[in-house]
Scaffold this active site. Sequence first.
Site: not given
Length: 485
Positions: A178-179, A183, A241, A345
């Site tokens: 789960d990127h 982070k 996420h 973004k």
Amino acid sequence: MSHETKALFIIFGATGDLAHRKLYPAIYELYKKGYLSKSFAVIGTARREWSDDYFQEVVRDSIADGIESEEHAKEFSTHFRYQSHNVKDTAHYVTLKKLADELDEEYGLEGNRIFYLSMSPSFFGTITSHLKAQSLATDEGFNRVVIEKPFGTDFESSKELNDEINSSFAEDQLYRIDHYLGKEMVQNILALRFSNPLLENSWNKETIANFQVTLSEDLGVEERGEYYDKSGALRDMVQNHVLQVVGMLTMNRPDSFTPEDVRREKLAIIESLKTPVVTQDETTDFVRGQYSDSSDQKVKAYRNEDKVDPESLTETFVAGQITIDTDEWRDVPVYVRTGKRMAEKLSRIDIVFKETTSDLFNDSPSTLTIFINPDQGVELVINNKKIGPGMDLEPMTLASLRSKETLKNSPEAYEKLILDVLNGDETHFAHWGEVAESWKYVDQIRQTWDSFEDHIPFYPALSVGPAEANQLLERNGHHWVYTAE
Ligand code: NAD
């Protein structure tokens, strides 16, 4: 020199977009920093017929932006081999094993293997059972399997997938990416919360009015229309996420940063999410939307995107009020929203504190913002006396954003996560328990939406989403801190 781990990576889906954009650059960064040095090798597999030379060229092309020198990049790429491979063909695994054993010998890898499944999840079960059956998993070193999202499309399918994978590999060999968990600023949530008594002692229902999580993308579905139209924002972003970030924000202090302790606390949150109310009126806890074209019509509507059904009812935006059904958090709404073709973004978390209860001041709620992406940093807005007579207040902003230079030198999520895989650290990967509970939560929303009439609210592309997302908060007397204005 950093500690080097010896390992052979076998990447399934080596010609794909993710491998090119994220995996090769991440592996190169680890090489640059000395986490990988002489004793590593990578086998790329995919359907196409590529030579080793061509594959190495592709790898060099993918890392071109960050190379130390042409020579360094060339040296790095000599560790890469390619094998054309159809994941359903048993004979290919036999050849793959032969190549893996050769490279193991050549580079002295001591049987350590990382199988990276960067392919459609429909192949995960087939690949893992072949890895076992054709003995690609070794007896002497470690065998770790890295799995990309999506892990199923609902609880049932994810369980089926998990059972299939578990028949060849145990849970502690699985690294579900789960990127967001890779982070820096998502990991920082735990540091901010638990290393500062100032924040730790305020992190409760007495002081916090609500949490707001915004994960917004400005791009549309690009080339992924076919996948996205079957998935939608709820499955693509909320199940993984968004709920992981909610877990990090509200979990109890873990006893340690071991995977067991962190996951236990996070799981306790996901397990205690209250069943959301999902209706077509203002009582609903979850709303959705789909982007129409932008107001200047320069950006096309979702329904006109490539490989998207022109009458699609798929949501490209979701906003919701999540309730954590514990004594601690029941009265503190967690608002979340995520969407494509939004105004900007960005990923950020706003924590809105309560106003004072006395009549001394006409104060505004203080807010703490954690910027995750593209900015990274923290901003605290508190009340401050206006200069002059009386006790009037004005907001004062205390902000610390990381500089461009710092960001350039800080590792990307994939680099951090691949390093964790090398080190056998599962703390920042999704455990099956979390995945299962998250699916159960979003399935309830999905099923109700699927039972509704053929209707979905639209929002103009490049906006903050449909008006319904504001009403969610207004019914509780709250409003979104971030409004893109
Ligand atoms: P892609 O379509 O670009 O690449 C798929 C790869 O699989 C290609 O190398 C292709 O040759 C290979 N392949 C397909 N069928 C095969 C078969 N029968 N035998 C052997 N090889 C076969 O996909 P991608 O965008 O690189 O994504 C890979 C995985 O990562 C997917 O699970 C995706 O959901 C996930 N993911 C991708 C992104 C992204 O930004 N691209 C982000 C998050 C997750």
